[in-house]
Scaffold this active site. Structure first.
Site, short mmCIF file in Angstrom:
data_model
loop_
_atom_site.label_atom_id
_atom_site.label_comp_id
_atom_site.label_asym_id
_atom_site.label_seq_id
_atom_site.Cartn_x
_atom_site.Cartn_y
_atom_site.Cartn_z
N ASP A 109 0.81 -1.22 0.00
CA ASP A 109 0.00 0.00 0.00
C ASP A 109 0.85 1.28 0.00
O ASP A 109 1.65 1.50 0.92
CB ASP A 109 -0.89 0.04 1.25
CG ASP A 109 -1.69 -1.23 1.45
OD1 ASP A 109 -1.12 -2.32 1.33
OD2 ASP A 109 -2.89 -1.13 1.78
N ASN B 42 -10.34 -1.28 0.68
CA ASN B 42 -11.51 -0.65 1.29
C ASN B 42 -11.54 0.87 1.09
O ASN B 42 -12.59 1.49 1.24
CB ASN B 42 -11.59 -0.97 2.78
CG ASN B 42 -10.35 -0.55 3.54
OD1 ASN B 42 -9.24 -0.99 3.21
ND2 ASN B 42 -10.52 0.25 4.57
N HIS B 43 -10.42 1.49 0.73
CA HIS B 43 -10.39 2.94 0.50
C HIS B 43 -10.50 3.30 -0.99
O HIS B 43 -10.27 4.46 -1.36
CB HIS B 43 -9.11 3.55 1.06
CG HIS B 43 -9.06 3.58 2.56
ND1 HIS B 43 -9.88 4.40 3.31
CD2 HIS B 43 -8.29 2.88 3.44
CE1 HIS B 43 -9.62 4.21 4.61
NE2 HIS B 43 -8.67 3.29 4.70
N HIS C 60 -0.18 -2.77 6.43
CA HIS C 60 0.92 -1.82 6.20
C HIS C 60 2.24 -2.20 6.86
O HIS C 60 3.22 -1.45 6.73
CB HIS C 60 0.53 -0.40 6.68
CG HIS C 60 -0.52 0.24 5.87
ND1 HIS C 60 -0.79 1.60 5.91
CD2 HIS C 60 -1.41 -0.26 4.97
CE1 HIS C 60 -1.78 1.89 5.09
NE2 HIS C 60 -2.18 0.76 4.51
N HIS D 294 -3.07 -4.20 3.40
CA HIS D 294 -3.98 -3.46 4.27
C HIS D 294 -3.38 -3.12 5.63
O HIS D 294 -3.63 -2.03 6.14
CB HIS D 294 -5.30 -4.21 4.49
CG HIS D 294 -6.25 -3.50 5.40
ND1 HIS D 294 -6.84 -2.29 5.07
CD2 HIS D 294 -6.73 -3.82 6.63
CE1 HIS D 294 -7.64 -1.90 6.06
NE2 HIS D 294 -7.60 -2.80 7.02
N HIS E 140 -6.79 -8.24 0.50
CA HIS E 140 -6.83 -7.03 1.32
C HIS E 140 -7.66 -7.31 2.58
O HIS E 140 -8.88 -7.27 2.54
CB HIS E 140 -7.43 -5.89 0.51
CG HIS E 140 -7.09 -4.53 1.03
ND1 HIS E 140 -5.86 -3.95 0.84
CD2 HIS E 140 -7.81 -3.63 1.74
CE1 HIS E 140 -5.84 -2.75 1.38
NE2 HIS E 140 -7.02 -2.54 1.96
N GLU F 130 -4.26 2.11 -2.84
CA GLU F 130 -5.51 2.61 -2.25
C GLU F 130 -5.35 3.71 -1.21
O GLU F 130 -6.34 4.35 -0.86
CB GLU F 130 -6.30 1.44 -1.65
CG GLU F 130 -5.73 0.90 -0.37
CD GLU F 130 -6.84 0.55 0.62
OE1 GLU F 130 -8.01 0.54 0.24
OE2 GLU F 130 -6.50 0.33 1.78
N ASN F 131 -4.13 3.96 -0.73
CA ASN F 131 -3.92 5.02 0.26
C ASN F 131 -3.04 6.14 -0.30
O ASN F 131 -2.47 6.92 0.46
CB ASN F 131 -3.26 4.47 1.52
CG ASN F 131 -4.09 3.43 2.22
OD1 ASN F 131 -3.68 2.28 2.34
ND2 ASN F 131 -5.27 3.80 2.67
#
Length: 275
Positions: A8, A67-68, A180, A178, A153, A39-40
């Site tokens: 991520d 999820n983001h 990290h 997810h 994830h 996603e982040n």
């Protein structure tokens, strides 16, 4: 075949580290295909089209999410026209974008990439197993595709490991994302699938999972809402894994960690340099 997966990307520090180090890694190790979880990337929450293009220009062949994925609303639009970016496969039918894709590597090989989101301690989505099984039925390793990568994830480490064992012998790599933090359990499972519980992140580790440490710490102690969390600044580490696969079967020969820059102890797949 030489595969690379990077965890991520978190905020500006993570983006800068990725676009700096990824082209060098690809050139140094003659990498055939690279997947990045993005996603982040936009301020710690979601990804924009501009950032996605920046990652693709830097050498990423596919961008996975989680999820983001919809935190930047423009993603709802541009994901439909960018086949190299996917969202979790277990979103309900009709959700924009795709949860799996097949792309062509630098060496001309066919690479299948899928993204699933877990059920434990996560926002409720549809069953992640059935749509993934259906996609794999049409993209069989060693016949229809030359390599297959699944980004799982999940919050729970146990759930990621369930997917690893379930898919062992059927894909080249199962990697968790997810949480990290890079785990130390990278290995080739008995059936020939490379696995790691979490690939880690591309971000600044002088924080709390990539975010500035002040606000998460205050929330934990005071138990009250406050300011929006922001990504940590400073030197970022690019984290992920390198996987070498058998050209005949698509299964993994070995997996090695990648950690470049920032605060973590460096690690690169030097076996490729001697091959």
């Amino acid at each position: 075949m030489r595969l690379m997966f990077l965890g991520d990307v978190v905020g500006r520090s993570g983006r800068q580290a990725l676009v700096t180090h990824l082209p060098r890694l690809i050139e140094r190790f003659r990498t055939d295909f690279v997947v990045v979880n993005g996603e982040n990337a936009a301020g710690g929450f979601g990804i924009t089209e501009e950032i996605a293009e920046e990652f693709l220009d830097a050498g990423a062949d596919c961008i996975t999410t989680g999820n983001h994925v919809w935190d930047q609303r423009e993603a709802l639009v541009f994901i439909a026209r960018e086949p190299r970016m996917i969202r979790p496969i277990n979103f309900p039918p009709g959700t924009p974008g795709a949860g799996a894709t097949m792309l062509t590597a630098r060496n001309g090989a066919r690479v299948f990439v899928a993204n699933v989101m877990g059920r434990v301690f996560m926002d409720a989505l549809d069953d992640p197993v059935r749509p993934l099984e259906a996609a794999l039925d049409y993209h069989r390793l060693g016949s229809e595709v030359d390599a297959a990568i699944v980004d799982v994830h999940c919050e729970a480490t146990s759930e990621k490991q369930i997917f690893g064992h379930m898919l062992d012998g059927r894909v080249s790599l199962v990697t968790g994302t997810h949480t990290h933090v890079p785990t130390a359990d990278h290995r080739v499972l008995p059936g020939g699938t490379a696995f790691i519980t979490d690939a880690g992140m591309c971000g600044a580790f002088d924080g709390v999972i990539g975010m500035d440490k002040e606000e998460p710490g205050r929330r934990y102690i005071e138990r009250t809402p406050g300011q929006r969390m922001t990504p940590a600044t400073g030197a970022a580490t690019v984290c992920g894994v390198a996987v070498d696969t058998d050209d005949r079967t698509g299964l993994a020969n070995w997996i090695a960690p990648i950690r470049v820059g920032g605060d973590l102890e460096p690690a690169v797949p030097t076996r490729w340099e001697t091959a």
